[in-house]
Design a protein around this motif. Structure first.
Motif, PDB file in Angstrom:
ATOM      1  N   TYR A  76       0.794  -1.225   0.000  1.00 18.65           N
ATOM      2  CA  TYR A  76       0.000   0.000   0.000  1.00 18.65           C
ATOM      3  C   TYR A  76       0.832   1.283   0.000  1.00 18.65           C
ATOM      4  CZ  TYR A  76      -3.608  -3.300   1.225  1.00 18.65           C
ATOM      5  OH  TYR A  76      -4.463  -4.371   1.215  1.00 18.65           O
ATOM      6  N   ALA A  77       0.332   2.271  -0.748  1.00 22.11           N
ATOM      7  CA  ALA A  77       0.912   3.601  -0.689  1.00 22.11           C
ATOM      8  C   ALA A  77       0.581   4.227   0.663  1.00 22.11           C
ATOM      9  CB  ALA A  77       0.360   4.466  -1.820  1.00 22.11           C
ATOM     10  N   MET A  78       1.392   5.181   1.067  1.00 23.03           N
ATOM     11  CA  MET A  78       1.198   5.897   2.321  1.00 23.03           C
ATOM     12  C   MET A  78       1.307   7.387   2.059  1.00 23.03           C
ATOM     13  SD  MET A  78       0.833   3.513   4.685  1.00 23.03           S
ATOM     14  CE  MET A  78       1.156   4.362   6.225  1.00 23.03           C
ATOM     15  N   SER A  79       0.553   8.158   2.797  1.00 22.68           N
ATOM     16  CA  SER A  79       0.561   9.617   2.644  1.00 22.68           C
ATOM     17  C   SER A  79       0.742  10.314   3.976  1.00 22.68           C
ATOM     18  CB  SER A  79      -0.758  10.102   2.019  1.00 22.68           C
ATOM     19  OG  SER A  79      -0.705  10.195   0.630  1.00 22.68           O
ATOM     20  N   TRP A  80       1.225  11.549   3.882  1.00 21.80           N
ATOM     21  CA  TRP A  80       1.226  12.477   5.013  1.00 21.80           C
ATOM     22  C   TRP A  80       0.253  13.607   4.674  1.00 21.80           C
ATOM     23  CZ3 TRP A  80       3.582  11.742   9.627  1.00 21.80           C
ATOM     24  CH2 TRP A  80       4.615  10.792   9.708  1.00 21.80           C
ATOM     25  N   VAL A  81      -0.597  13.930   5.629  1.00 22.73           N
ATOM     26  CA  VAL A  81      -1.573  15.014   5.494  1.00 22.73           C
ATOM     27  C   VAL A  81      -1.440  15.893   6.728  1.00 22.73           C
ATOM     28  CG1 VAL A  81      -4.015  15.620   5.273  1.00 22.73           C
ATOM     29  CG2 VAL A  81      -3.147  13.513   4.207  1.00 22.73           C
ATOM     30  N   ARG A  82      -1.450  17.200   6.562  1.00 19.92           N
ATOM     31  CA  ARG A  82      -1.291  18.081   7.713  1.00 19.92           C
ATOM     32  C   ARG A  82      -2.487  18.987   7.902  1.00 19.92           C
ATOM     33  NH1 ARG A  82       3.634  22.087   5.626  1.00 19.92           N
ATOM     34  NH2 ARG A  82       2.418  23.226   4.042  1.00 19.92           N
ATOM     35  N   GLN A  83      -2.592  19.500   9.123  1.00 19.34           N
ATOM     36  CA  GLN A  83      -3.691  20.390   9.478  1.00 19.34           C
ATOM     37  C   GLN A  83      -3.155  21.491  10.376  1.00 19.34           C
ATOM     38  OE1 GLN A  83      -7.038  18.552  11.592  1.00 19.34           O
ATOM     39  NE2 GLN A  83      -8.424  19.935  10.482  1.00 19.34           N
ATOM     40  N   ALA A  84      -3.064  22.687   9.846  1.00 15.38           N
ATOM     41  CA  ALA A  84      -2.627  23.833  10.626  1.00 15.38           C
ATOM     42  C   ALA A  84      -3.685  24.143  11.692  1.00 15.38           C
ATOM     43  CB  ALA A  84      -2.412  25.037   9.726  1.00 15.38           C
ATOM     44  N   PRO A  85      -3.289  24.767  12.788  1.00 11.76           N
ATOM     45  CA  PRO A  85      -4.248  25.048  13.863  1.00 11.76           C
ATOM     46  C   PRO A  85      -5.489  25.790  13.363  1.00 11.76           C
ATOM     47  CG  PRO A  85      -2.022  25.509  14.589  1.00 11.76           C
ATOM     48  CD  PRO A  85      -1.929  25.210  13.124  1.00 11.76           C
ATOM     49  N   GLY A  86      -6.657  25.218  13.595  1.00 12.05           N
ATOM     50  CA  GLY A  86      -7.910  25.835  13.198  1.00 12.05           C
ATOM     51  C   GLY A  86      -8.195  25.831  11.709  1.00 12.05           C
ATOM     52  N   LYS A  87      -7.380  25.117  10.947  1.00  5.81           N
ATOM     53  CA  LYS A  87      -7.540  25.110   9.486  1.00  5.81           C
ATOM     54  C   LYS A  87      -7.950  23.733   8.975  1.00  5.81           C
ATOM     55  CE  LYS A  87      -6.112  29.367   9.179  1.00  5.81           C
ATOM     56  NZ  LYS A  87      -7.072  30.466   8.828  1.00  5.81           N
ATOM     57  N   GLY A  88      -8.077  23.634   7.644  1.00  4.00           N
ATOM     58  CA  GLY A  88      -8.493  22.390   7.023  1.00  4.00           C
ATOM     59  C   GLY A  88      -7.339  21.452   6.743  1.00  4.00           C
ATOM     60  N   LEU A  89      -7.648  20.349   6.084  1.00  3.76           N
ATOM     61  CA  LEU A  89      -6.663  19.328   5.751  1.00  3.76           C
ATOM     62  C   LEU A  89      -5.891  19.712   4.487  1.00  3.76           C
ATOM     63  CD1 LEU A  89      -8.906  16.181   6.318  1.00  3.76           C
ATOM     64  CD2 LEU A  89      -7.261  17.183   7.914  1.00  3.76           C
ATOM     65  N   GLU A  90      -4.595  19.450   4.510  1.00  2.00           N
ATOM     66  CA  GLU A  90      -3.739  19.704   3.349  1.00  2.00           C
ATOM     67  C   GLU A  90      -2.845  18.484   3.132  1.00  2.00           C
ATOM     68  OE1 GLU A  90      -0.303  22.793   1.669  1.00  2.00           O
ATOM     69  OE2 GLU A  90      -0.648  22.616   3.816  1.00  2.00           O
ATOM     70  N   TRP A  91      -2.977  17.853   1.982  1.00  2.90           N
ATOM     71  CA  TRP A  91      -2.100  16.730   1.639  1.00  2.90           C
ATOM     72  C   TRP A  91      -0.676  17.248   1.438  1.00  2.90           C
ATOM     73  CZ3 TRP A  91       0.456  16.014  -3.104  1.00  2.90           C
ATOM     74  CH2 TRP A  91       1.129  14.790  -3.226  1.00  2.90           C
ATOM     75  N   VAL A  92       0.288  16.480   1.950  1.00  2.00           N
ATOM     76  CA  VAL A  92       1.684  16.903   1.904  1.00  2.00           C
ATOM     77  C   VAL A  92       2.513  16.053   0.939  1.00  2.00           C
ATOM     78  CG1 VAL A  92       3.798  17.098   3.265  1.00  2.00           C
ATOM     79  CG2 VAL A  92       1.595  17.790   4.256  1.00  2.00           C
ATOM     80  N   SER A  93       2.430  14.722   1.103  1.00  2.00           N
ATOM     81  CA  SER A  93       3.298  13.864   0.316  1.00  2.00           C
ATOM     82  C   SER A  93       2.783  12.431   0.335  1.00  2.00           C
ATOM     83  CB  SER A  93       4.730  13.907   0.891  1.00  2.00           C
ATOM     84  OG  SER A  93       5.617  13.119   0.131  1.00  2.00           O
ATOM     85  N   ALA A  94       3.149  11.667  -0.687  1.00  2.00           N
ATOM     86  CA  ALA A  94       2.769  10.260  -0.760  1.00  2.00           C
ATOM     87  C   ALA A  94       3.926   9.448  -1.327  1.00  2.00           C
ATOM     88  CB  ALA A  94       1.526  10.074  -1.631  1.00  2.00           C
ATOM     89  N   ILE A  95       3.929   8.159  -0.971  1.00  2.00           N
ATOM     90  CA  ILE A  95       4.940   7.248  -1.485  1.00  2.00           C
ATOM     91  C   ILE A  95       4.263   5.937  -1.845  1.00  2.00           C
ATOM     92  CG2 ILE A  95       5.565   6.439   0.841  1.00  2.00           C
ATOM     93  CD1 ILE A  95       8.496   6.210  -0.234  1.00  2.00           C
ATOM     94  N   SER A  96       4.636   5.346  -2.961  1.00  3.68           N
ATOM     95  CA  SER A  96       4.023   4.105  -3.400  1.00  3.68           C
ATOM     96  C   SER A  96       4.455   2.942  -2.503  1.00  3.68           C
ATOM     97  CB  SER A  96       4.400   3.812  -4.851  1.00  3.68           C
ATOM     98  OG  SER A  96       5.812   3.707  -4.983  1.00  3.68           O
TER      99      SER A  96
END
Lengths: 110, 124
Positions: free
Chosen positions: B32-52
């Protein structure tokens, strides 16, 4: 500015039906399936709808998803107080070569 | 049961570096691929990076391209995010998420589950 556009807020009373829209483009929603995530206060996001309209095991059938062209919608029927959360749509974007999210919709149960 | 446990967050000065880890269990890691997703304080989700799943393909958001590097160690069932040249706007809760497919570009893909996140604060 998010690539996918969602209304910042939505509300309804217990028992009502609410819908949350998600607008994209041909490079994301128009080409790839849409997923919805629910984030309850203070918790990590959880998969709510996958492949446009499929519910994971354990998600009540009050939640449903649909798509049309470059837009998607999440519908919640029989609204309950525990549905109060932030909802995000997401899809892969082949122009950006990355995942894109909507800005999120904060659902309030009045 | 699939479990994802992030670690490595903390307080770092602007321009500094940090390495996040995500220890995975309960599934065949290389499938499975894996991703990092971040969320700044009080903000929405932002995808950061993925790897196969095999590690051969990596993807980055424009906001982190050239500064962050994603990698995976199959012997430790762990995904890493090396973050360099950190900025105040990188302050966020960083989530690790398992994808449903071996590569992020495949159809019928989604994030499930998500870890609990690790907090990164960039401040002087």
């Amino acid at each position: 500015q998010s690539v996918l556009t969602q209304p910042p807020s939505a509300s309804g009373t217990p028992g009502q039906r609410v819908t949350i829209s998600c607008s994209g483009s041909s490079s994301n929603i128009g080409s790839y399936t849409v997923n919805w995530y629910q984030q309850l206060p203070g918790t990590a996001p959880k998969l709510l709808i996958y492949n446009n309209n499929q519910r994971p095991s354990g998600v009540p059938d009050r939640f449903s998803g649909s798509t049309s062209g470059t837009s998607a919608s999440l519908a919640i029927s029989g609204l309950q107080s525990e549905d109060e959360a932030d909802y995000y749509c997401a899809a892969w974007d082949d122009s950006l070569d990355g995942w894109v999210f909507g800005g999120g919709t904060k659902l309030t149960v009045l | 049961e699939v479990q994802l446990l992030e670690s490595g967050g903390g307080l770092v000065q602007p321009g500094g570096s940090l390495r996040l880890s995500c220890a995975a269990s309960g599934f065949t890691f290389t499938t499975y691929a894996m991703s990092w997703v971040r969320q700044a304080p009080g903000k929405g989700l932002e995808w950061v990076s993925a790897i196969s799943g095999g590690g051969g393909n990596t993807y980055y958001a424009d906001s982190v391209k050239g500064r962050f590097t994603i990698s995976r160690d199959t012997s430790k069932n762990t995904v890493y995010l090396r973050m360099n040249s950190l900025r105040a706007e990188d302050t966020a809760l960083y989530y690790c998420a398992k994808e449903n497919r071996g590569d992020s570009t495949y159809y019928n893909n989604w994030f499930d589950p998500w870890g609990q996140g690790t907090l990164v604060t960039v401040s002087s």
